[in-house]
Motif scaffolding. Structure first.
Motif, PDB file in Angstrom:
ATOM      1  N   GLY A  10      47.991  32.786  -3.682  1.00 53.54           N
ATOM      2  CA  GLY A  10      47.323  31.496  -3.600  1.00 53.54           C
ATOM      3  C   GLY A  10      46.750  31.271  -2.222  1.00 53.54           C
ATOM      4  O   GLY A  10      46.631  32.200  -1.424  1.00 53.54           O
ATOM      5  N   LEU A  11      46.399  30.028  -1.987  1.00 51.71           N
ATOM      6  CA  LEU A  11      45.817  29.617  -0.708  1.00 51.71           C
ATOM      7  C   LEU A  11      46.897  28.973   0.143  1.00 51.71           C
ATOM      8  O   LEU A  11      47.601  28.065  -0.320  1.00 51.71           O
ATOM      9  N   VAL A  12      47.015  29.427   1.374  1.00 53.35           N
ATOM     10  CA  VAL A  12      48.022  28.892   2.282  1.00 53.35           C
ATOM     11  C   VAL A  12      47.416  28.798   3.677  1.00 53.35           C
ATOM     12  O   VAL A  12      46.518  29.567   4.023  1.00 53.35           O
ATOM     13  N   GLN A  13      47.904  27.875   4.449  1.00 54.78           N
ATOM     14  CA  GLN A  13      47.418  27.719   5.819  1.00 54.78           C
ATOM     15  C   GLN A  13      48.078  28.725   6.756  1.00 54.78           C
ATOM     16  O   GLN A  13      49.180  29.230   6.473  1.00 54.78           O
ATOM     17  N   THR A  14      47.428  28.978   7.854  1.00 53.25           N
ATOM     18  CA  THR A  14      48.008  29.840   8.883  1.00 53.25           C
ATOM     19  C   THR A  14      49.396  29.341   9.263  1.00 53.25           C
ATOM     20  O   THR A  14      49.593  28.142   9.477  1.00 53.25           O
ATOM     21  N   GLY A  15      50.321  30.269   9.339  1.00 56.16           N
ATOM     22  CA  GLY A  15      51.695  29.923   9.658  1.00 56.16           C
ATOM     23  C   GLY A  15      52.570  29.644   8.456  1.00 56.16           C
ATOM     24  O   GLY A  15      53.798  29.508   8.592  1.00 56.16           O
TER      25      GLY A  15
END
Length: 124
Positions: A10-15
């Motif tokens: 899926g889509l995840v933010q940096t970190g």
């Protein structure tokens, strides 16, 4: 014959973190060593992690070793890839694969079965 189905991308933010799963159907899952690879557009497929039949041995390259954990549950015919501290360069399609031999787990040419992949996108 072994069928492999990845999920959890899926889509995840940096970190951020993701846990990928690879469910296997077919016979004798515990007889297969399992590997995770990834491939991003224009790049060769890259080894991410491997785990032995019982889960007693694992291996990851230095580039991701501190951020990924591979595990398996042979009672559920499933292998997992926990990824932490994700970076935009981790964006790729992630594949799981199975083979009977523990040798050369980091090379993608010796695997017997492959899943269809799951997309991981890390936004900056």
């Amino acid at each position: 014959q072994v069928q492999l189905v990845e999920s959890g991308g899926g889509l995840v933010q940096t970190g951020g973190s993701l846990r990928l799963s690879c469910a296997a159907s077919g016979r004798l899952f515990s007889r297969y060593a399992m590997g995770w690879f990834r491939q991003s557009p224009g790049k060769e497929r890259e080894f991410v992690a491997a785990i032995s039949w019982s889960g007693g041995s694992t291996y990851s390259p230095g580039s991701v070793k501190d951020r990924v954990t591979i595990s398996r549950d042979n009672t559920k015919n499933t292998v997992y890839l926990q990824m932490n501290s994700l970076k935009p360069e981790d964006t790729a399609v992630y594949y799981c694969a199975a083979k009977t031999s523990w040798a050369s787990m980091h090379t993608d040419t010796n695997y017997d079965y492959w899943g269809q992949g799951t997309q991981v996108t890390v936004s900056s």
